[in-house]
Scaffold this motif. Structure first.
Motif, PDB file in Angstrom:
ATOM      1  N   UNK A 170     -16.186 -16.750  19.098  1.00 46.17           N
ATOM      2  CA  UNK A 170     -17.588 -16.527  18.464  1.00 46.17           C
ATOM      3  C   UNK A 170     -18.314 -15.749  19.289  1.00 46.17           C
ATOM      4  N   UNK A 171     -17.837 -15.221  20.595  1.00 40.98           N
ATOM      5  CA  UNK A 171     -18.593 -14.386  21.340  1.00 40.98           C
ATOM      6  C   UNK A 171     -18.557 -12.833  21.273  1.00 40.98           C
ATOM      7  N   UNK A 172     -17.607 -12.493  20.623  1.00 36.01           N
ATOM      8  CA  UNK A 172     -17.323 -11.102  20.580  1.00 36.01           C
ATOM      9  C   UNK A 172     -18.240 -10.328  19.616  1.00 36.01           C
ATOM     10  N   UNK A 173     -18.645  -9.234  20.020  1.00 36.04           N
ATOM     11  CA  UNK A 173     -19.748  -8.396  19.181  1.00 36.04           C
ATOM     12  C   UNK A 173     -19.115  -7.877  17.979  1.00 36.04           C
ATOM     13  N   UNK A 174     -19.649  -7.817  16.965  1.00 35.44           N
ATOM     14  CA  UNK A 174     -19.058  -7.398  15.753  1.00 35.44           C
ATOM     15  C   UNK A 174     -18.944  -5.953  15.829  1.00 35.44           C
ATOM     16  N   UNK A 175     -19.388  -5.084  16.390  1.00 32.39           N
ATOM     17  CA  UNK A 175     -19.379  -3.585  16.655  1.00 32.39           C
ATOM     18  C   UNK A 175     -17.707  -3.381  16.958  1.00 32.39           C
ATOM     19  N   UNK A 176     -17.519  -3.871  18.222  1.00 35.23           N
ATOM     20  CA  UNK A 176     -16.069  -3.744  18.779  1.00 35.23           C
ATOM     21  C   UNK A 176     -15.124  -4.198  17.912  1.00 35.23           C
ATOM     22  N   UNK A 177     -15.183  -5.651  17.230  1.00 35.46           N
ATOM     23  CA  UNK A 177     -14.220  -6.138  16.408  1.00 35.46           C
ATOM     24  C   UNK A 177     -13.875  -5.034  15.064  1.00 35.46           C
ATOM     25  N   UNK A 178     -15.104  -4.814  14.513  1.00 37.15           N
ATOM     26  CA  UNK A 178     -14.887  -4.072  13.455  1.00 37.15           C
ATOM     27  C   UNK A 178     -14.174  -2.500  13.686  1.00 37.15           C
ATOM     28  N   UNK A 179     -14.752  -1.992  14.497  1.00 40.35           N
ATOM     29  CA  UNK A 179     -14.257  -0.509  14.815  1.00 40.35           C
ATOM     30  C   UNK A 179     -12.890  -0.494  15.079  1.00 40.35           C
ATOM     31  N   UNK A 180     -12.339  -1.670  15.654  1.00 37.21           N
ATOM     32  CA  UNK A 180     -10.940  -1.615  16.241  1.00 37.21           C
ATOM     33  C   UNK A 180      -9.906  -2.282  14.969  1.00 37.21           C
ATOM     34  N   UNK A 181     -10.530  -2.581  13.898  1.00 33.87           N
ATOM     35  CA  UNK A 181      -9.825  -3.247  12.926  1.00 33.87           C
ATOM     36  C   UNK A 181     -10.245  -4.597  12.331  1.00 33.87           C
ATOM     37  N   UNK A 182     -10.335  -5.654  13.397  1.00 34.85           N
ATOM     38  CA  UNK A 182     -10.718  -6.864  12.876  1.00 34.85           C
ATOM     39  C   UNK A 182      -9.662  -7.956  12.373  1.00 34.85           C
ATOM     40  N   UNK A 183      -8.854  -8.483  13.208  1.00 38.04           N
ATOM     41  CA  UNK A 183      -8.116  -9.595  12.944  1.00 38.04           C
ATOM     42  C   UNK A 183      -9.020 -10.877  13.094  1.00 38.04           C
ATOM     43  N   UNK A 184      -8.643 -11.988  12.022  1.00 41.74           N
ATOM     44  CA  UNK A 184      -9.351 -12.949  11.892  1.00 41.74           C
ATOM     45  C   UNK A 184      -8.530 -14.013  11.198  1.00 41.74           C
ATOM     46  N   UNK A 185      -9.173 -15.507  11.232  1.00 40.22           N
ATOM     47  CA  UNK A 185      -8.497 -16.500  10.396  1.00 40.22           C
ATOM     48  C   UNK A 185      -8.333 -16.478   9.139  1.00 40.22           C
ATOM     49  N   UNK A 186      -8.742 -15.396   8.272  1.00 37.95           N
ATOM     50  CA  UNK A 186      -8.749 -14.982   7.132  1.00 37.95           C
ATOM     51  C   UNK A 186      -8.190 -13.778   6.526  1.00 37.95           C
ATOM     52  N   UNK A 187      -7.459 -13.335   7.779  1.00 35.21           N
ATOM     53  CA  UNK A 187      -6.855 -12.034   7.704  1.00 35.21           C
ATOM     54  C   UNK A 187      -6.004 -11.758   6.313  1.00 35.21           C
ATOM     55  N   UNK A 188      -5.127 -12.779   6.184  1.00 35.54           N
ATOM     56  CA  UNK A 188      -4.024 -12.698   4.973  1.00 35.54           C
ATOM     57  C   UNK A 188      -4.744 -12.758   3.599  1.00 35.54           C
ATOM     58  N   UNK A 189      -5.550 -13.645   3.428  1.00 36.01           N
ATOM     59  CA  UNK A 189      -6.051 -13.675   2.047  1.00 36.01           C
ATOM     60  C   UNK A 189      -7.325 -12.447   1.698  1.00 36.01           C
ATOM     61  N   UNK A 190      -7.828 -12.086   2.904  1.00 37.30           N
ATOM     62  CA  UNK A 190      -8.926 -11.237   2.585  1.00 37.30           C
ATOM     63  C   UNK A 190      -8.796  -9.636   3.424  1.00 37.30           C
ATOM     64  N   UNK A 191      -7.751  -9.629   4.197  1.00 38.64           N
ATOM     65  CA  UNK A 191      -7.693  -8.392   4.950  1.00 38.64           C
ATOM     66  C   UNK A 191      -8.356  -8.335   6.166  1.00 38.64           C
ATOM     67  N   UNK A 192      -8.560  -7.093   6.738  1.00 36.76           N
ATOM     68  CA  UNK A 192      -9.232  -6.887   8.099  1.00 36.76           C
ATOM     69  C   UNK A 192     -10.447  -6.890   7.884  1.00 36.76           C
ATOM     70  N   UNK A 193     -11.512  -6.932   9.076  1.00 31.71           N
ATOM     71  CA  UNK A 193     -12.871  -6.870   8.817  1.00 31.71           C
ATOM     72  C   UNK A 193     -13.305  -5.274   8.261  1.00 31.71           C
ATOM     73  N   UNK A 194     -12.482  -4.347   8.704  1.00 29.67           N
ATOM     74  CA  UNK A 194     -12.883  -3.045   8.323  1.00 29.67           C
ATOM     75  C   UNK A 194     -12.734  -2.756   6.543  1.00 29.67           C
TER      76      UNK A 194
END
Length: 505
Positions: A170-194
């Motif tokens: 919860x403490x990661x900034x959205x900029x860094x997460x997004x620009x690198x791709x963005x893995x999440x607990x919803x990656x398989x149904x929805x894809x990456x943040x990008x």
């Protein structure tokens, strides 16, 4: 300034700041001259650039907390930190840095694994005070300032029963997460943040504010989706496509370490092609105890298992329990929780297993493309049972599904076909422990090379020799061409940053 920090316009006294930094760090570095003849041509006319926003200098009482990274192994002393309040503050900071020939770093959530968002003697442009969220529900989009943290974004969107898949912690900034791709607990149904990014507002190296999307600056838009933070400019706003969400199936299953082999063999089956795309799973393996840096109380921490699987399923608890039967039969689970809960509660349960306070650590995240054979699982067993300190872990994060439906070269994120990402981590309390922990992670990564590919750019490792291919695969050359167009003088540079392609005359 008497310890005060205010929203103000200042001309920073470079010699005073450097003297204070020298006293703190013991380093001897030369001061920078405020002289127009050294400034870039586009800044030689008009008045001297000035910093605006919330300015923190070494003389401020909050300087030490302002310069601290999430990874406390790194201890750097920037010349000045600008907490931007609006995009113009970013413009002014870049122009000031260019005029004074000061190195630039940009920062959102401070989670750079190698401390690359802070620099000795330079300026840190921090966007964490820019955390506004504007939701257009009728269009299904959210415009998000890049300083917001992942947890806060989840909370803000939950008010509208919407979600953008963004990270685990919860403490990661959205900029860094997004620009690198963005893995999440919803990656398989929805894809990456990008895969949800539709527009980026960015300040360039010459202080221009531009927007990148599929129709405008499309080459930059491609690069910003997986090229990593800090390379092309300072991103100040993202527009995301959202998904409606209400309740989800949530699972948490724990085992003792002696069940590692059957659990890992079975867990992998939930990441392969053909597995149910509505379920995203993680698997954490610790050496008998979880990191004390996590956000749990001591009582909660004691309840965690050495092996812990978590999963979020877009469906009912009944269907999820049926889907998890193979895992429930693997080894002897000591804890089983399968229930249907509001999405935001699942976010909080996942967050409980992540560190939320700064601490020293070393991590690196290679990708796995095929089920691990017995020899690889034996290697994992060997390293987990021989930790360098009392705190060493391995996190496996399920990918595939919608992530794999996008071609490798459609965005700068190259490793679309990976089954999962695997991240060994170590933390420590002593200097000797730091050396052992770093070596353990590096040895672990090397031992897994026969079974892995590349490294997730959001888990950088400065010890990598072939980092260009490791982070970007076949996309690296194209990234250098984009860099050459938007930052030809390589103003935004740092260890392992993308260099501009050489011009052909």
């Amino acid at each position: 300034m008497n310890g005060k920090m205010s929203l103000r316009k200042v001309k920073v006294s470079s010699n005073v700041i450097q003297d204070l930094k020298n006293k703190k760090s013991g380093n001897k570095t030369s001061t920078l001259l405020l002289n127009k003849q050294f400034a870039p041509r586009f800044l030689r006319r008009g008045k001297v650039p000035e910093l605006t926003g919330r300015i923190v200098e070494p003389r401020d009482s909050k300087y030490n907390s302002a310069r601290q990274e999430f990874n406390t192994y790194f201890n750097k002393f920037p010349r000045v930190i600008v907490f931007a309040q609006k995009t113009q503050d970013v413009v002014n900071a870049i122009r000031w840095a260019r005029y004074n020939r000061v190195p630039i770093r940009m920062r959102s959530g401070r989670h750079s694994y190698e401390g690359l968002s802070v620099v000795d003697g330079g300026i840190v442009i921090d966007v964490s005070d820019m955390h506004q969220v504007d939701v257009n529900r009728s269009r299904g989009v959210a415009t998000v300032q890049t300083g917001i943290r992942g947890g806060a974004l989840n909370q803000a969107l939950w008010k509208e029963k919407l979600v953008v898949p963004v990270g685990l912690c919860p403490t990661t900034g959205v900029a860094g997460v997004t620009l690198g791709g963005g893995h999440s607990i919803l990656s398989r149904p929805y894809g990456l943040t990008i895969d949800h990014l539709v527009d980026v507002e960015m300040v360039t190296a010459d202080g221009r504010i531009i927007h990148a999307n599929a129709n405008k600056h499309a080459d930059l838009f491609w690069a910003l989706r997986g090229g990593g933070g800090g390379n092309f400019g300072v991103c100040t706003s993202f527009r995301f496509r959202t998904h409606p969400i209400e309740t989800v199936g949530f699972a948490e299953i724990g085992w003792d370490l002696n069940d590692l082999e059957p659990v890992l063999r079975t867990w992998q089956n939930y990441t392969v092609p053909g597995a149910n795309d509505r379920l995203t799973v993680t698997l954490g393996i610790a050496n008998g105890q979880q990191s004390p840096q996590s956000s749990q109380s001591k009582q909660q921490s004691s309840e965690l298992s050495p092996i812990l699987m978590q999963g979020v399923f877009l469906g009912s608890a009944k269907e999820l329990r049926k889907l998890l039967q193979p895992l429930l039969r693997a080894g002897s689970p000591r804890k089983v929780v399968i229930k249907e809960i509001p999405w935001i509660e699942s976010v909080e349960l996942v967050a409980r297993t992540t560190p939320t306070s700064p601490y020293p650590f070393k991590s690196v995240g290679p990708y796995v493309y095929h089920r691990l054979p017995e020899s690889a699982i034996a290697t994992i067993r060997r390293f987990i049972e021989s930790p360098p300190t009392s705190q060493a872990t391995l996190l496996l994060h399920g990918l595939g599904g919608r992530v794999a439906k996008v071609p490798n070269r459609a965005t700068a994120y190259f490793y679309r076909r990976a089954l999962y990402n695997m991240t060994p981590s170590a933390t420590w309390n002593t200097e000797a422990g730091a050396k052992r922990g770093i070596r353990w992670v590096e040895d672990f990564r090397r031992a897994l090379l026969p079974y892995t590919r590349g490294v997730y750019v959001n888990t950088p490792d400065l010890q990598l020799k072939n980092w260009k291919q490791a982070y970007f695969g076949c996309n690296f050359d194209r990234l250098t061409r984009v860099k050459g167009r938007y930052d030809p003088e390589n103003i935004f540079h740092f260890p392992q940053s993308i260099p501009p392609a050489r011009r052909k005359w």
